[in-house]
Design an enzyme around this catalytic site. Structure first.
Site, PDB file in Angstrom:
ATOM      1  N   SER A 140      19.580 -41.271 -42.640  1.00 53.23           N
ATOM      2  CA  SER A 140      20.496 -41.168 -41.513  1.00 53.23           C
ATOM      3  C   SER A 140      20.147 -39.933 -40.709  1.00 53.23           C
ATOM      4  O   SER A 140      19.750 -38.901 -41.275  1.00 53.23           O
ATOM      5  CB  SER A 140      21.940 -41.067 -41.991  1.00 53.23           C
ATOM      6  OG  SER A 140      22.810 -40.751 -40.914  1.00 53.23           O
ATOM      7  N   TYR A 154      28.277 -37.581 -47.243  1.00 50.28           N
ATOM      8  CA  TYR A 154      27.306 -38.528 -46.704  1.00 50.28           C
ATOM      9  C   TYR A 154      26.023 -37.822 -46.289  1.00 50.28           C
ATOM     10  O   TYR A 154      24.915 -38.250 -46.654  1.00 50.28           O
ATOM     11  CB  TYR A 154      27.909 -39.266 -45.513  1.00 50.28           C
ATOM     12  CG  TYR A 154      27.004 -40.310 -44.916  1.00 50.28           C
ATOM     13  CD1 TYR A 154      26.826 -41.545 -45.540  1.00 50.28           C
ATOM     14  CD2 TYR A 154      26.327 -40.077 -43.731  1.00 50.28           C
ATOM     15  CE1 TYR A 154      25.986 -42.508 -45.002  1.00 50.28           C
ATOM     16  CE2 TYR A 154      25.490 -41.035 -43.173  1.00 50.28           C
ATOM     17  CZ  TYR A 154      25.325 -42.247 -43.811  1.00 50.28           C
ATOM     18  OH  TYR A 154      24.485 -43.195 -43.269  1.00 50.28           O
TER      19      TYR A 154
END
Length: 245
Positions: A140, A154
């Site tokens: 990401s 995350y």
């Protein structure tokens, strides 16, 4: 593209970016195995569409909570297709919350899925990957830049994939196996739909002013999986419309 006749395993390949990757690699000539957690029907649909193109396809149930599930999926793929050339670590979740809100159970679930499973899959796949083999993880852009509160877990889990990628590139490079990570930005999927409440702010953060389509992330994976990725290893390819520029 250099993918014709190869076998690819995509974790979390029943929907979203994973399904787009499975369909793209099949379109480029690969036979496909994909794992799924909960949606057998969605996985079967992807498999059916791939088989309609004339490629072989297989769906394997691999629950995220089962530490042996992904290595077993590697074994099943090799048993079914006789080889494994491309591993795509895609399965993921999106835990959101500040450090005061997150639980240790969420920590364990996220790290097990994003990091442990990716390591276990690479470890299981490694003996089967020869010259020209590929390991590609889906990270990401938030691994490099946490843009708002609530991303600590995350971002940490996706940042770990960068270190894993660089280390594996050194481990497997002498055998001609490349290892890279693709880092998507905001992508229109069920997990982060382009018509959701936070979407306008995410679009505004990009240089291009829009979300990515899942097929655009799949195209980046296909590039690394094919001849274009022959001399690319230990690298991150950020596909985020300039959000991190």
């Amino acid at each position: 593209m250099g993918i014709e006749g190869k076998v690819a395993l995509i974790t979390g390949g029943s929907r979203g970016i994973g399904a787009a990757i499975a369909r793209r690699l099949a379109a480029d000539g690969a036979d496909i195995a994909l794992t799924y957690n909960a949606s057998a029907e969605r996985a079967a649909e992807v498999v059916s569409r791939i088989r309609e193109t004339g490629r072989r396809a297989l769906a394997v149930h691999a629950p995220a909570a089962d530490p042996g599930a992904v290595p077993a999926a590697v074994d099943r793929t090799v048993a079914e297709f006789g080889r494994l050339d491309i591993l795509v670590n895609n399965a993921g979740i999106f835990p959101y919350g500040t450090i005061d809100e997150l639980t240790m159970e969420q920590f364990d679930e996220t790290m097990n899925l994003h990091v442990r499973a990716a390591f276990a899959a690479a470890r299981a796949a490694s003996p089967h990957l020869g010259d020209g083999g590929r390991i590609i993880s889906i990270g990401s852009n938030l691994a490099e830049r946490a843009t708002r509160p609530g991303l600590s877990l995350y971002s940490m889990s996706k940042a770990a994939l960068i270190g894993l990628t660089k280390g594996l590139a050194r481990d497997l490079g002498p055998r001609g196996v490349t290892v890279n990570v693709v880092q998507p930005g905001s992508t229109d999927t069920e997990m982060n739909p382009a018509d959701s409440a936070p979407a306008d702010a995410q679009r505004a953060a990009t240089a291009l002013g829009r979300y990515a389509a899942a097929t655009e992330i799949a195209a980046a994976v296909a590039y690394l999986a094919g001849e274009g990725g022959n001399f690319v290893t230990g690298s991150t390819l950020t596909v985020d419309g300039g959000a991190n520029a």
